[in-house]
Design an enzyme around this catalytic site. Sequence first.
Site, PDB file in Angstrom:
ATOM      1  N   CYS A 140       0.852  -1.190   0.000  1.00  0.00           N
ATOM      2  CA  CYS A 140       0.000   0.000   0.000  1.00  0.00           C
ATOM      3  C   CYS A 140       0.887   1.240   0.000  1.00  0.00           C
ATOM      4  O   CYS A 140       1.722   1.402   0.895  1.00  0.00           O
ATOM      5  CB  CYS A 140      -0.892  -0.011   1.233  1.00  0.00           C
ATOM      6  SG  CYS A 140      -1.813   1.518   1.423  1.00  0.00           S
TER       7      CYS A 140
ATOM      8  N   CYS B 195     -14.026  -5.270  21.622  1.00  0.00           N
ATOM      9  CA  CYS B 195     -13.098  -4.873  20.557  1.00  0.00           C
ATOM     10  C   CYS B 195     -11.920  -4.104  21.158  1.00  0.00           C
ATOM     11  O   CYS B 195     -11.114  -3.544  20.417  1.00  0.00           O
ATOM     12  CB  CYS B 195     -13.816  -4.057  19.494  1.00  0.00           C
ATOM     13  SG  CYS B 195     -14.585  -2.586  20.153  1.00  0.00           S
TER      14      CYS B 195
END
Length: 444
Positions: free
Chosen positions: A71, A402
């Site tokens: 990326c 999370c």
Amino acid sequence: MKINDELEVLIEGMDKDGRGIAYNNKKIIFIAGALIGEICLIKITKILSKYIEGTLTKVIKETKDRINIDCPIYQSCGGCNMRHMSYELEKITKYNKVKNTIIHQAKINNFKMNDLISNDNIYNYRNKAIIPFKKENGKIICGMFKANSHEIIDSKKCLIEPILLEKILNIVVNYLEKNNISIYDETTKKGLFRAIMCRKSKYDKYMIVLIATASYDFSNLVNELKEIKEIVSIYLNINDLNNNVLLGNINKLLYGDTYLKEEILNNKYNVSPNSFMQVNNLMTELLYKEATRLLNPTKEDVIIDAYCGMGSITLSLANKVKEIIGIEVVEASIINARENAVNNNINNATFILGKCEDKIEELVKTKNITKMVFDPPRKGCDKTFLDAVKQAKIKNIVYISCNVATLARDIAYLKDTYQVVEVTPVDLFPRTSHIETVVRLSHK
Ligand SMILES: C[S@@+](CC[C@H](N)C(=O)[O-])C[C@H]1O[C@@H](n2cnc3c(N)ncnc32)[C@H](O)[C@@H]1O
């Protein structure tokens, strides 16, 4: 040792954010970009009493887990931080992060640590993107935020976001440029267009939400976007509040379906622009399956699903239990959850609107609750809620989180009453350092 000193170190471990760990005279040094097993040349950038930080100057001996970065904006983007290592090493790092946080932060030791659950779908796995826009040097830019900042990186392509996002952003930016539409400026608080939200379903259908500070005739943009056959719904969301939350509360349907249709473990869901939904569809199913295994629901159980969102855990458990009650603070999600129950012919699930900490005490007094699931936001649970859970002496609890740091804080608070039995990390967020954790607690 002083700032700017250069030294050669062996990387002996990885920290929770994927930074390499080395030691100098027993003092810990964190080095972003360095990987376990490597010998690196580093430059010291920070010296504190408890730790040192360094930057990576050169990898002298590389590990086989170092991979080519695919990326172009990886180094500055705040999205991913594990693209320089193999997915294998990422999984080991996340497994250790969960285990070590529970052992060292919650000071809990006697639990069964299960293997991390993952799949190989590590590209374009996200089903939701919110992309902010800005005008910079006369040009409209949009993209992800830089790490730890509100600065936008001008990039329309993202390797973890829905695959059509780039095409959609190109259409939107061209339209805004051509029509000279003003872009909201965070400093002056002026301008019309703020951001775009893109949701993608398991069926490869898209909902697009144009976020602006006021109403505007976007019909020409809508006409262009609906040429993309996967787009089935377009909304205008009005957010005139001068804060840094991108999505507002007012939605106007501009084209297509009111809801995006989604399916999770054979239940169908109507998703609206503001609904909370886990960001990785395929892994959500594995997460819910693991939560179900750990909860071990039976037809005698009366269960609370605290922080239930649009009811996707609630409904996935409903046919296995006598009764299930969801609690959620966002009204739109509760309305959504009730509709979802009706649409799936589920009639033993009820939903309560309100804060868990305000509703729990009354609920455990009036019902014989046997088991509970909780899945709070990143900040974890409120103490009032945990106190009521302690009082209620629930047989079996599954805590989904999370954020392993707040999870550790909360299970430490519960540990005089509840024992941690099993812990399973579930990778909903490949290539980032985020990790979902499922914990089974049982009453002592
Ligand atoms: C991580 S999401 C979980 C949603 C759902 N369990 C799922 O899997 O899609 C957390 C949810 O808790 C809700 N929430 C946040 N604070 C709350 C509170 N104090 N009481 C009840 N719900 C809350 C949020 O609106 C959000 O829907």
